[in-house]
Design an enzyme around this catalytic site. Structure first.
Site, mmCIF file in Angstrom:
data_model
loop_
_atom_site.group_PDB
_atom_site.id
_atom_site.type_symbol
_atom_site.label_atom_id
_atom_site.label_comp_id
_atom_site.label_asym_id
_atom_site.label_seq_id
_atom_site.Cartn_x
_atom_site.Cartn_y
_atom_site.Cartn_z
ATOM 1 N N ASN A 155 101.756 -52.998 21.814
ATOM 2 C CA ASN A 155 100.356 -52.570 21.678
ATOM 3 C C ASN A 155 99.500 -53.814 21.940
ATOM 4 O O ASN A 155 99.313 -54.649 21.061
ATOM 5 C CB ASN A 155 100.138 -52.035 20.270
ATOM 6 C CG ASN A 155 98.842 -51.275 20.074
ATOM 7 O OD1 ASN A 155 98.447 -51.014 18.953
ATOM 8 N ND2 ASN A 155 98.164 -50.888 21.141
ATOM 9 N N ASN B 203 88.287 -50.126 21.608
ATOM 10 C CA ASN B 203 89.238 -49.449 22.481
ATOM 11 C C ASN B 203 88.928 -49.794 23.934
ATOM 12 O O ASN B 203 87.847 -50.288 24.258
ATOM 13 C CB ASN B 203 89.157 -47.930 22.292
ATOM 14 C CG ASN B 203 89.498 -47.502 20.890
ATOM 15 O OD1 ASN B 203 90.485 -47.949 20.316
ATOM 16 N ND2 ASN B 203 88.681 -46.632 20.313
ATOM 17 N N CYS C 100 93.246 -51.356 13.380
ATOM 18 C CA CYS C 100 94.431 -51.364 14.239
ATOM 19 C C CYS C 100 95.501 -52.182 13.535
ATOM 20 O O CYS C 100 95.327 -53.384 13.328
ATOM 21 C CB CYS C 100 94.104 -51.956 15.610
ATOM 22 S SG CYS C 100 95.558 -52.138 16.682
ATOM 23 N N GLY C 101 96.597 -51.538 13.163
ATOM 24 C CA GLY C 101 97.649 -52.231 12.430
ATOM 25 C C GLY C 101 98.332 -53.311 13.247
ATOM 26 O O GLY C 101 98.599 -54.408 12.756
ATOM 27 N N ASN C 102 98.637 -53.003 14.514
ATOM 28 C CA ASN C 102 99.245 -54.020 15.372
ATOM 29 C C ASN C 102 98.249 -55.128 15.684
ATOM 30 O O ASN C 102 98.603 -56.306 15.756
ATOM 31 C CB ASN C 102 99.735 -53.378 16.677
ATOM 32 C CG ASN C 102 100.899 -52.433 16.431
ATOM 33 O OD1 ASN C 102 101.851 -52.766 15.744
ATOM 34 N ND2 ASN C 102 100.808 -51.237 16.984
ATOM 35 N N ASN D 210 91.307 -45.175 10.005
ATOM 36 C CA ASN D 210 90.979 -44.395 11.196
ATOM 37 C C ASN D 210 91.777 -43.091 11.143
ATOM 38 O O ASN D 210 92.804 -43.005 10.479
ATOM 39 C CB ASN D 210 91.264 -45.192 12.480
ATOM 40 C CG ASN D 210 92.677 -45.715 12.554
ATOM 41 O OD1 ASN D 210 93.458 -45.572 11.628
ATOM 42 N ND2 ASN D 210 93.030 -46.340 13.657
ATOM 43 N N HIS E 207 94.138 -39.775 11.816
ATOM 44 C CA HIS E 207 95.393 -39.449 12.481
ATOM 45 C C HIS E 207 95.799 -38.010 12.190
ATOM 46 O O HIS E 207 95.649 -37.529 11.066
ATOM 47 C CB HIS E 207 96.513 -40.369 11.991
ATOM 48 C CG HIS E 207 96.309 -41.799 12.358
ATOM 49 N ND1 HIS E 207 96.786 -42.342 13.525
ATOM 50 C CD2 HIS E 207 95.656 -42.795 11.707
ATOM 51 C CE1 HIS E 207 96.443 -43.617 13.580
ATOM 52 N NE2 HIS E 207 95.755 -43.923 12.490
ATOM 53 N N ASN F 27 93.469 -39.769 16.568
ATOM 54 C CA ASN F 27 94.713 -40.345 17.071
ATOM 55 C C ASN F 27 95.824 -39.361 16.710
ATOM 56 O O ASN F 27 95.880 -38.888 15.568
ATOM 57 C CB ASN F 27 94.985 -41.694 16.405
ATOM 58 C CG ASN F 27 93.858 -42.679 16.605
ATOM 59 O OD1 ASN F 27 93.643 -43.184 17.692
ATOM 60 N ND2 ASN F 27 93.114 -42.959 15.534
ATOM 61 N N GLU G 99 96.275 -42.507 21.484
ATOM 62 C CA GLU G 99 95.184 -43.132 20.741
ATOM 63 C C GLU G 99 93.841 -42.760 21.363
ATOM 64 O O GLU G 99 93.668 -42.852 22.585
ATOM 65 C CB GLU G 99 95.352 -44.652 20.720
ATOM 66 C CG GLU G 99 96.578 -45.102 19.947
ATOM 67 C CD GLU G 99 96.523 -46.569 19.588
ATOM 68 O OE1 GLU G 99 95.514 -46.983 18.968
ATOM 69 O OE2 GLU G 99 97.470 -47.299 19.914
ATOM 70 N N ARG G 100 92.916 -42.361 20.513
ATOM 71 C CA ARG G 100 91.588 -41.980 21.010
ATOM 72 C C ARG G 100 90.947 -43.175 21.702
ATOM 73 O O ARG G 100 91.016 -44.303 21.221
ATOM 74 C CB ARG G 100 90.701 -41.482 19.860
ATOM 75 C CG ARG G 100 90.495 -42.496 18.770
ATOM 76 C CD ARG G 100 89.549 -42.035 17.683
ATOM 77 N NE ARG G 100 89.425 -43.122 16.703
ATOM 78 C CZ ARG G 100 88.555 -43.125 15.710
ATOM 79 N NH1 ARG G 100 87.733 -42.119 15.543
ATOM 80 N NH2 ARG G 100 88.495 -44.141 14.881
ATOM 81 N N CYS H 13 101.457 -48.003 17.588
ATOM 82 C CA CYS H 13 100.221 -47.877 16.807
ATOM 83 C C CYS H 13 100.580 -48.113 15.346
ATOM 84 O O CYS H 13 101.306 -47.311 14.743
ATOM 85 C CB CYS H 13 99.589 -46.500 16.996
ATOM 86 S SG CYS H 13 98.097 -46.234 16.006
ATOM 87 N N THR I 27 98.597 -48.285 12.501
ATOM 88 C CA THR I 27 98.022 -47.320 11.552
ATOM 89 C C THR I 27 98.677 -45.958 11.736
ATOM 90 O O THR I 27 98.865 -45.213 10.778
ATOM 91 C CB THR I 27 96.504 -47.194 11.738
ATOM 92 O OG1 THR I 27 96.200 -46.864 13.099
ATOM 93 C CG2 THR I 27 95.789 -48.479 11.359
ATOM 94 N N GLY I 28 99.049 -45.633 12.983
ATOM 95 C CA GLY I 28 99.741 -44.368 13.241
ATOM 96 C C GLY I 28 101.097 -44.325 12.570
ATOM 97 O O GLY I 28 101.494 -43.300 11.997
#
Length: 279
Positions: free
Chosen positions: A11, A64, A73-75, A162, A164, A195, A213-214, A222, A224-225
């Site tokens: 990512n 984005n 964004c976790g990554n 965010n 999901h 997302n 991802e939106r 992702c 957070t995903g």
């Protein structure tokens, strides 16, 4: 403008030191779109500006690739931690980072004096439908039906800062994500878009995931995903509290500590290259 290309499980984002590069706010969406273009720009899933902060050690200002602002964004936040440590902006291995008003706490682990892995306290998952947001009849959306292009899916909705929607499936490898992803992202039930994670449960400790991802499209990972997927798995009785989430770009270790009601994420952060570009 100087930049650093980094990624977490594939990512990838373009990182800019906002304390040194002064860019007018009004120009940022257009610059983000140009820099993110994989043919005519640097190429990435978006751009992240690393700014000074009064509320935390640093601020993550994330966009984005379409120029829209994203909350978390976790990554990306793991790579921010690596950037500030490796570049000497901090000598601490435990720091706080704020993004869109929400503070996350991170612990960094080193190899040869550089950050290799980061553990993030991702906070409490948000399950209330109106706070995600998702249009629903009840307070929460767990295993609820949604119709997309005349097909019925079951979704569980979670916000990790965010929004999901998690969809469980028997197979995700052959999924035409470029077709179905935009239909979920722009569905009328998601006022701020969504997302979407498409998930195959392998066993009670391992799942496989693809993500749309939106504002970006399909990405290799992702963070957070992956957190939202783990929460959704537990809510639906499919896994234990600690899960290895297998993504196209690598694996993330996610734990939902239900006593603390906090989600923890552990994953890698890597620098690809540095450069300078005219804007």
């Amino acid at each position: 403008m100087k930049f650093t290309k980094m990624h977490g499980c594939g990512n990838d984002y373009i990182y800019v030191d906002g304390s040194k590069e002064q860019i007018p706010q009004v120009r940022k969406p257009e610059i983000v779109r140009r820099l993110s273009d994989r043919h005519f720009g640097i190429g990435g899933d978006g751009v992240i500006f690393i700014n000074p902060s009064e509320e935390a050690d640093f601020e993550m200002e994330m966009y984005n690739m379409d120029g829209s602002r994203a909350e978390m964004c976790g990554n990306g936040i793991r790579c921010v931690a690596k950037f500030v440590y490796d570049e000497g902006l901090t000598d601490q291995t435990s720091i706080s980072i704020i993004s869109c008003g929400k503070i996350k706490y991170l612990d960094m682990f080193l190899e040869d004096g550089k950050v290799s892995t980061v553990r993030v306290n991702m906070g409490t998952p948000i399950l209330k439908a109106e706070d995600i947001p998702v249009i629903a009849d009840g307070d929460e959306v767990i295993g609820e039906r949604i119709e997309v292009e005349e097909r019925i899916y079951e979704m569980t909705c979670v916000s990790m800062g965010n929004p999901h929607a998690v969809i469980f499936m028997d197979d995700v490898s052959a999924l035409p994500l470029d077709k179905i992803g935009p239909l979920f992202e722009n569905h009328v039930r998601f006022p701020k878009r969504i997302n979407t994670e498409f998930v195959k449960v392998l066993d009670d400790e391992h799942v496989e995931m693809r993500v749309w991802e939106r504002g970006t499209g399909e990405t290799l990972a992702c963070g957070t995903g992956a957190c939202a997927v783990t929460v959704a798995c537990i809510l639906n009785g499919l896994t234990k509290e600690q899960v290895t989430v297998k993504l196209l770009g690598g694996n993330l270790q996610i734990q939902w500590d239900r006593k603390e009601n906090v989600v923890y994420m552990i994953g890698p952060a890597a620098t690809v290259f540095k450069g300078e570009i005219s804007i």
